[in-house]
Write a protein that holds these residues in place. Structure first.
Motif, PDB file in Angstrom:
ATOM      1  N   ARG A  17       1.539  53.341  17.712  1.00  0.00           N
ATOM      2  CA  ARG A  17       2.998  52.757  16.995  1.00  0.00           C
ATOM      3  C   ARG A  17       3.394  51.990  16.869  1.00  0.00           C
ATOM      4  N   GLY A  18       3.814  50.943  16.373  1.00  0.00           N
ATOM      5  CA  GLY A  18       4.365  49.478  16.639  1.00  0.00           C
ATOM      6  C   GLY A  18       5.731  49.427  15.507  1.00  0.00           C
ATOM      7  N   ARG A  19       6.553  48.272  15.967  1.00  0.00           N
ATOM      8  CA  ARG A  19       7.162  47.720  15.380  1.00  0.00           C
ATOM      9  C   ARG A  19       7.762  46.291  15.248  1.00  0.00           C
ATOM     10  N   PHE A  20       8.055  45.653  14.572  1.00  0.00           N
ATOM     11  CA  PHE A  20       8.601  44.178  14.790  1.00  0.00           C
ATOM     12  C   PHE A  20       8.758  43.437  13.566  1.00  0.00           C
ATOM     13  N   TYR A  21       9.759  42.628  13.728  1.00  0.00           N
ATOM     14  CA  TYR A  21      10.739  41.977  12.414  1.00  0.00           C
ATOM     15  C   TYR A  21      10.120  40.678  12.934  1.00  0.00           C
ATOM     16  N   GLY A  22       9.520  39.324  12.294  1.00  0.00           N
ATOM     17  CA  GLY A  22       9.423  38.169  12.475  1.00  0.00           C
ATOM     18  C   GLY A  22       8.899  37.533  10.786  1.00  0.00           C
ATOM     19  N   VAL A  23       8.781  36.316  10.822  1.00  0.00           N
ATOM     20  CA  VAL A  23       7.854  35.498   9.780  1.00  0.00           C
ATOM     21  C   VAL A  23       6.363  35.527   9.684  1.00  0.00           C
ATOM     22  N   GLY A  24       6.619  35.929   8.363  1.00  0.00           N
ATOM     23  CA  GLY A  24       4.158  36.246   8.493  1.00  0.00           C
ATOM     24  C   GLY A  24       4.153  35.190   8.440  1.00  0.00           C
ATOM     25  N   ILE A  25       2.603  34.885   9.539  1.00  0.00           N
ATOM     26  CA  ILE A  25       1.236  34.161   9.606  1.00  0.00           C
ATOM     27  C   ILE A  25       1.309  33.199   8.487  1.00  0.00           C
ATOM     28  N   THR A  26       0.810  34.068   7.351  1.00  0.00           N
ATOM     29  CA  THR A  26       0.755  33.229   6.146  1.00  0.00           C
ATOM     30  C   THR A  26       1.151  33.643   5.042  1.00  0.00           C
ATOM     31  N   SER A  27       2.307  34.402   4.819  1.00  0.00           N
ATOM     32  CA  SER A  27       2.764  34.114   3.801  1.00  0.00           C
ATOM     33  C   SER A  27       4.616  33.189   4.577  1.00  0.00           C
ATOM     34  N   LYS A  28       4.676  33.385   5.629  1.00  0.00           N
ATOM     35  CA  LYS A  28       5.931  32.398   5.481  1.00  0.00           C
ATOM     36  C   LYS A  28       7.340  33.368   5.301  1.00  0.00           C
ATOM     37  N   ARG A  29       6.707  34.453   5.029  1.00  0.00           N
ATOM     38  CA  ARG A  29       7.729  35.108   4.235  1.00  0.00           C
ATOM     39  C   ARG A  29       8.940  36.403   5.726  1.00  0.00           C
ATOM     40  N   ALA A  30       9.795  35.971   6.082  1.00  0.00           N
ATOM     41  CA  ALA A  30       9.695  37.027   6.902  1.00  0.00           C
ATOM     42  C   ALA A  30      10.109  38.554   6.315  1.00  0.00           C
ATOM     43  N   GLY A  31       9.970  39.906   7.404  1.00  0.00           N
ATOM     44  CA  GLY A  31      10.063  41.216   7.107  1.00  0.00           C
ATOM     45  C   GLY A  31       9.710  42.240   8.255  1.00  0.00           C
ATOM     46  N   TYR A  32       9.780  43.882   7.960  1.00  0.00           N
ATOM     47  CA  TYR A  32       9.749  44.169   8.737  1.00  0.00           C
ATOM     48  C   TYR A  32       8.368  45.134   8.934  1.00  0.00           C
ATOM     49  N   PHE A  33       7.590  44.817  10.386  1.00  0.00           N
ATOM     50  CA  PHE A  33       6.137  45.498  10.144  1.00  0.00           C
ATOM     51  C   PHE A  33       6.357  46.555  10.816  1.00  0.00           C
ATOM     52  N   LEU A  34       5.833  47.136  10.405  1.00  0.00           N
ATOM     53  CA  LEU A  34       5.690  48.936  10.884  1.00  0.00           C
ATOM     54  C   LEU A  34       4.159  49.301  11.550  1.00  0.00           C
ATOM     55  N   SER A  35       3.598  49.408  12.136  1.00  0.00           N
ATOM     56  CA  SER A  35       1.858  49.438  12.476  1.00  0.00           C
ATOM     57  C   SER A  35       2.163  50.822  13.094  1.00  0.00           C
ATOM     58  N   TYR A  36       0.257  51.129  12.633  1.00  0.00           N
ATOM     59  CA  TYR A  36      -0.238  53.063  13.443  1.00  0.00           C
ATOM     60  C   TYR A  36      -1.196  52.594  13.518  1.00  0.00           C
TER      61      TYR A  36
END
Length: 614
Positions: free
Chosen positions: A144-163
């Motif tokens: 699992r992973g966690r990350f906050y950043g600006v989307g590569i394609t959408s150019k909008r920031a968000g909090y990413f939860l990956s599994y």
């Protein structure tokens, strides 16, 4: 020690005591103010922290749904199958429509996005290589992973939860949920102070102040900048550091910082689910202002106590001198009786000399008693003037108006004019309310508080003041001319206190024209020509004007040209102080033709609107 030196030492001691009281009052007010800010900040941290952690945790169930769909694993096995891709896209779209996340998508082991809930929206990550993103690497490495950043394609920031998919067994892909935190950030802007969320690199990622977003608290090291360049968490942000400086706080344990030259009291809390820190910043300038007022109040209170102590000391000293004089006189009388018994031959001459001396002593004692009584009376009147002169001065006019309205109400009631009686009673109620506001404002003035400035319609304020002095205008045969241009002209002031100033100026003008053959009183309100954003109120009369020796000291306390017993000399001093609290000024000058003019300068309610109307 000589008398001048003793007096100097007393003054130095008094000044030292007053200074110590002011410093103590300032320190106590600063500590209390910091404590209030700290308690309020802790409450905001609790509220914001719990809300943010709930937003981050509410979508953790979504990957388990993806594990239950065979189509997802089929797509991971056959990435080029368009039918499977369309099926998974629509499945993710349906799940996200219910969950309400910003995006939900699936990547294969190489980091290529295969399907997403926004597959049919511009800026979708489908087909994009995201293997360089930290949340993809962490999910493949640790599940699992966690990350906050600006989307590569959408150019909008968000909090990413990956599994990782699946969580048990060989990993075949990664499920990612993107959470939009902009709604939480928008809610912070409604809270007092400034709220910041700082990530593990010391960069502000969420802020109630948009200009602080994606700016580090301090300059970033070269390895950190290299990592940012490879993972691109902040998009195209320049990462210009804030002017963040930590300062020493002598009034508490909280951190005091300066940002762009403005002091803030900082409260901080770490979030449990990440290495982020939540900060709440409150400006300390209002606390310093309140502390200064507290210091002034403490200094004034100490001064009053010292003056009372001095008056009591002078009184005791005068009584002591009086008793000493009486004792000396009694001793002389006893000595005289003994001499009369032994020197009968010198009785007549001694009696004559003693009689002259007794008469002289009586005159001296009478002068001394009169002087002492004058000093005691002056001390009592000074204390009485400090407590009640302002209140008595400002209540006379409304009380006179109340008497006039109540008498008129009786006459109207006898004539069965109930509507007019009701109007008089409503005016009486308005005056009673105004008296309450006046006493509240005078009490606030005694404690050095600042009145609240609100838009005050000058036409109405002048009309209210005219009503309060209308009876005096009629009794003295004075013509009143009022000009307000424009009619809706409004100034930033307190309506009751501005009305109080105008009543005082109108009353002084009426008194000044008592012996003038021509009696015309003019009130003019207009936009100031030479001072943008200000308006002028002029009150001019046709009286004899102001004497030159009084004009220079007109706004000082106890300065008046009225006969003794008709004025305290406090009205103009109070009026000037009230106008200054509004951010304006009060001036006086003599007119060339005849009479005097008082000019009030006040800030306009809406300078831009006035300018556009003109």
């Amino acid at each position: 020690m000589s008398k001048p030196i003793k007096l100097d030492m007393r003054w130095i001691a008094a000044i030292a005591i007053i200074t110590a009281a002011a410093l103590a009052g300032y320190a106590v007010a600063m500590r209390n103010g910091h404590e209030r800010l700290r308690n309020a900040a802790e409450h905001r941290l609790d509220m914001v922290g719990v809300g943010l952690e709930n937003d981050l945790a509410r979508y953790e169930y979504l990957p388990s749904l993806l594990e239950m769909m065979p189509g997802v694993f089929a797509l991971l096995a056959d990435t080029g199958n368009p039918v499977l891709r369309d099926e998974v896209n629509r499945y993710l779209q349906g799940i996200n429509a219910t969950a309400g996340a910003s995006n939900l998508y699936v990547l294969n082991r190489t980091g290529i996005a295969l399907a997403a809930s926004d597959w049919n929206v511009p800026g979708t990550p489908v087909g994009t290589d995201l293997s360089f993103r930290p949340y993809v690497k962490e999910a493949l490495a640790h599940g699992r992973g966690r990350f906050y950043g600006v989307g590569i394609t959408s150019k909008r920031a968000g909090y990413f939860l990956s599994y990782a998919l699946p969580r048990q067994g060989p990993q075949r892909g990664v499920a990612t949920v993107k959470v939009n935190l902009e709604e939480a950030e928008a809610a912070w802007k409604k809270l007092p102070g400034t709220v910041l969320l700082v990530d593990e690199r010391g960069v502000v990622i969420l802020s109630s102040r948009e200009e602080w977003k994606f700016r580090p608290l301090s300059a970033l090291a070269a390895p950190v900048l290299a990592d940012i360049a490879s993972t691109r968490p902040y998009g195209a942000a320049t990462l210009r550091p804030l002017d963040w400086r930590v300062m020493k706080n002598p009034f508490g344990n909280q951190t005091l910082v300066s940002v762009d030259g403005i002091g803030y009291l900082t409260s901080e809390r770490a979030l449990r689910q990440s290495n982020w820190h939540l900060l709440v910043l409150d400006e300390v300038a209002p606390v310093r202002t309140d502390a200064r007022y507290s210091a002034i109040t403490a200094a004034l209170g100490t001064s009053v106590l010292l003056l009372l102590a001095m008056v009591l000391w002078q009184r005791q000293r005068a009584i002591h001198h009086q008793l000493a004089s009486r004792t000396a006189l009694q001793a002389a009388h006893d000595s005289l009786e003994a001499k009369v018994a032994t020197r009968t031959t010198e009785l007549r001459s001694t009696v004559e000399l003693l009689g002259d001396e007794v008469e002289a002593r009586k005159v001296i004692e009478a002068d001394l008693r009169a002087t002492q009584n004058d000093l005691l009376h002056a001390g009592k009147m000074a204390a009485l003037g400090q407590m009640s002169a302002g209140v008595v001065h400002e209540l006379n006019q409304p009380l006179g108006a109340l008497r006039t309205l109540s008498d008129n109400a009786c006459v109207l009631l006898e004539q069965d004019r109930l509507g007019d009686v009701r109007n008089n009673l409503q005016r009486i109620a308005h005056l009673v309310d105004r008296l309450g506001r006046l006493t509240h404002q005078l009490k606030a003035f005694a404690y050095k508080t600042s009145p609240v400035r609100v838009p005050a319609a000058l036409q109405q304020v002048i009309a209210n003041a005219q009503f309060l002095v209308s009876q005096r205008l009629r009794d003295n045969g004075i013509e009143l001319v009022v000009q307000v241009q424009p009619a809706d002209l409004a100034a930033l002031a307190d309506e009751a206190r501005l009305e109080q100033v105008l009543v005082n100026l109108l009353g002084n003008a009426i008194d000044a024209m008592a012996s003038s053959p021509m009696r015309c009183l003019q009130v003019e309100a207009k936009v100031a020509d030479l001072m943008p954003g200000h308006c002028l109120i002029r009150v001019s009369d046709t009286g004899p004007g102001i004497r030159a020796d009084i004009l220079a000291h007109l706004f000082e306390p106890f300065i008046t040209s009225k006969p003794v017993g008709t004025g305290l000399g406090l009205g103009l001093m109070l009026s000037a102080h009230i106008v200054q609290e509004f951010g304006g000024s009060l001036r006086a000058f003599n007119l060339e033709r005849a009479g005097a003019c008082f000019e009030i300068d006040l800030p306009l309610n809406n300078p831009q609107e006035i300018k556009s109307n003109e």
